[in-house]
Structures are given as structure tokens and as C-alpha cells.
Design an enzyme around this catalytic site. Structure first.
Site, PDB file in Angstrom:
ATOM      1  N   GLN A 205     -40.691  21.074   5.831  1.00  0.00           N
ATOM      2  CA  GLN A 205     -40.452  20.995   6.995  1.00  0.00           C
ATOM      3  C   GLN A 205     -38.793  21.230   7.252  1.00  0.00           C
ATOM      4  OE1 GLN A 205     -42.323  18.649   9.809  1.00  0.00           O
ATOM      5  NE2 GLN A 205     -41.121  18.820  11.577  1.00  0.00           N
ATOM      6  N   ASP A 206     -38.185  20.086   6.819  1.00  0.00           N
ATOM      7  CA  ASP A 206     -36.687  20.077   6.838  1.00  0.00           C
ATOM      8  C   ASP A 206     -36.367  19.029   5.684  1.00  0.00           C
ATOM      9  OD1 ASP A 206     -37.405  17.603   7.923  1.00  0.00           O
ATOM     10  OD2 ASP A 206     -35.701  17.732   9.145  1.00  0.00           O
ATOM     11  N   PRO A 207     -35.009  19.391   5.139  1.00  0.00           N
ATOM     12  CA  PRO A 207     -34.607  18.764   4.037  1.00  0.00           C
ATOM     13  C   PRO A 207     -34.481  17.289   4.156  1.00  0.00           C
ATOM     14  CG  PRO A 207     -33.115  20.300   4.733  1.00  0.00           C
ATOM     15  CD  PRO A 207     -34.013  20.175   5.712  1.00  0.00           C
TER      16      PRO A 207
ATOM     17  N   ALA B 251     -34.725  15.775  11.179  1.00  0.00           N
ATOM     18  CA  ALA B 251     -34.945  17.008  11.950  1.00  0.00           C
ATOM     19  C   ALA B 251     -33.850  17.080  12.939  1.00  0.00           C
ATOM     20  CB  ALA B 251     -36.428  16.773  12.933  1.00  0.00           C
TER      21      ALA B 251
END
Length: 231
Positions: free
Chosen positions: A73-75, A143
Site C-alpha cells: 500500500q504505502d511505505p 498514508a
């Protein structure tokens, strides 16, 4: 932080990938990403991963040898974790809970002893694209870049790979990743879906056997399977 004071246009990306994504880099949404990125830098906001690693997934995974896409999804948004590869953390960094479960599944599936390092670079070099849907994040704010437009970029990558390649494996873990299934031609590629490996997710990841299923498919289409041991 010297590494974040870099214009996104100056960040290195492999030439084959640069050509593959040339049209995306010219689109309005990507120009907006660049604008947001520069604005954050000008405000001295710390961004992860470091700028030189934002396109690490492409620099380590040769386009001509791509076999598998594992979508995140995101880092990670804590210091020293994000390295531009989904689920991966640098050597000598504590292995996050989700990645621990990935390693547990590798042991269940292929009898691979859980690694002491969470660095998945050796997978990437064999043709596993460890792609986050969102490629950057503000420090300590999960996020936080979800509105920048990165999803349009990563969706375009998935769709373009589906259209222009054949015999790929897409591993979609969790509902966020599963929603990307509509971008993939299942007549040409293998789509493997499971719950997210996070301990917070409902049961459904452990026992999915995605790693052996992926290798069986790769052999079936005449490709060299992945050595999932962490090097």
C-alpha cells in the site's frame, strides 16, 4: 536531510522502466505529484523512503525479467524502514509484523527457515516487482501522501504490465490490493489473492501457499522459478 532535497525529475530510474513509463511521467497527475513533492521539500518535511530509493523497486527489478508483482500500500513511515520495496526493510532493521508473517508462510509453504534480515532485494533482482501503490509518505504519518496521485501511477503500471507482458504472477494481499484485480487480464496472468499478512488482519494469509503456486506457474510458462530464500 540531504537525500530529500532532490527534484523528483533528478531521481534515478532504470532506463528500460523510464521508457516503459515515459507517457505516465508526462501526464497531468504526475506533474501534480512532482509539485507536491517539491512543496514538501521546501517546507523541510521528512519524506520516506529517501529520494534516491523512491524508484528502488524499478531499479532492482529488471523490466525484461519481471515475473511477479507483490503489491503493497504505502511505505513504512518510521525512520530507517522504508527502502522503496513493498514489505521490505533494510538489513539490521527489526522485521515488521507483516513481513514476519510472510516469512512464516514461506516456512509453511516451502520449508524455508525464517530470515534474520527483512531486506527483500534478492527477490527484486530475480524479477519480483515489490511495488507500493503509494511511493512516498511523510515521516510518522501513515498514508499521508494518499491524495498525491501515486495510485494513478501504480495503477497505470499494473495495467500496462498486464497488457504488454504475459505469464506474470500478481500477488494481491488484503482488500486494498485485491481491488486492483480489475486492472489485470486473468487470461494472460496468474492472480493470487489472500488476506493481508498483518497480524491485525483476519485469518487467511497463512496457508495461502502463494510462493509455491507462483513457482509452479512460472515453470509451467517456461520461466525460471524464484529462489525465495533471503540472501
Amino acid at each position: 536531510m540531504e537525500e530529500i532535497t532532490i527534484n523528483i525529475d533528478k531521481i534515478k530510474i532504470n532506463d528500460d522502466w523510464k521508457e516503459f513509463l515515459r507517457d505516465e511521467f508526462q501526464k497531468k497527475y504526475f506533474l501534480e505529484i512532482k509539485k507536491q513533492y517539491l512543496n514538501a521539500i521546501n517546507q523541510n518535511i521528512i519524506i520516506y523512503p529517501p529520494a534516491n530509493l523512491i524508484f528502488n523497486a524499478f531499479n532492482l527489478c529488471p523490466l525484461k525479467e519481471i515475473k511477479i508483482i507483490i503489491l503493497g500500500q504505502d511505505p513504512y513511515h518510521q525512520p530507517n524502514q522504508a527502502m522503496g520495496l513493498s514489505f521490505s526493510v533494510p538489513k539490521n532493521v527489526k522485521i515488521p509484523p507483516s513481513l514476519n508473517n510472510v516469512f512464516k508462510e514461506l516456512q509453511n509453504d516451502l520449508n524455508i527457515t525464517p530470515a534474520k534480515s527483512g531486506d527483500l532485494s534478492s527477490w527484486a533482482k530475480q524479477g519480483v516487482l515489490l511495488l507500493n501503490s503509494i511511493l512516498s509518505v511523510e515521516a510518522n504519518k501513515a498514508a499521508s501522501h494518499s491524495s498525491w496521485g501515486w495510485q494513478e501511477f501504480s495503477d497505470a503500471i499494473i495495467h500496462k504490465l498486464s497488457n504488454e507482458k504475459s505469464g506474470l504472477v500478481f500477488m494481491l494481499w488484503g482488500n486494498y490490493a485485491k481491488n486492483k484485480e480489475i486492472l489485470i487480464d486473468n487470461a494472460k496472468h496468474l492472480i493470487l489473492k489472500a488476506a493481508h499478512p498483518s497480524p491485525l488482519a483476519r485469518t487467511g494469509f497463512l496457508g495461502c501457499k502463494h510462493f509455491s503456486k507462483a513457482n509452479e506457474f512460472l515453470k509451467k510458462v517456461g520461466k525460471i522459478p524464484i529462489d525465495w530464500k533471503i540472501v
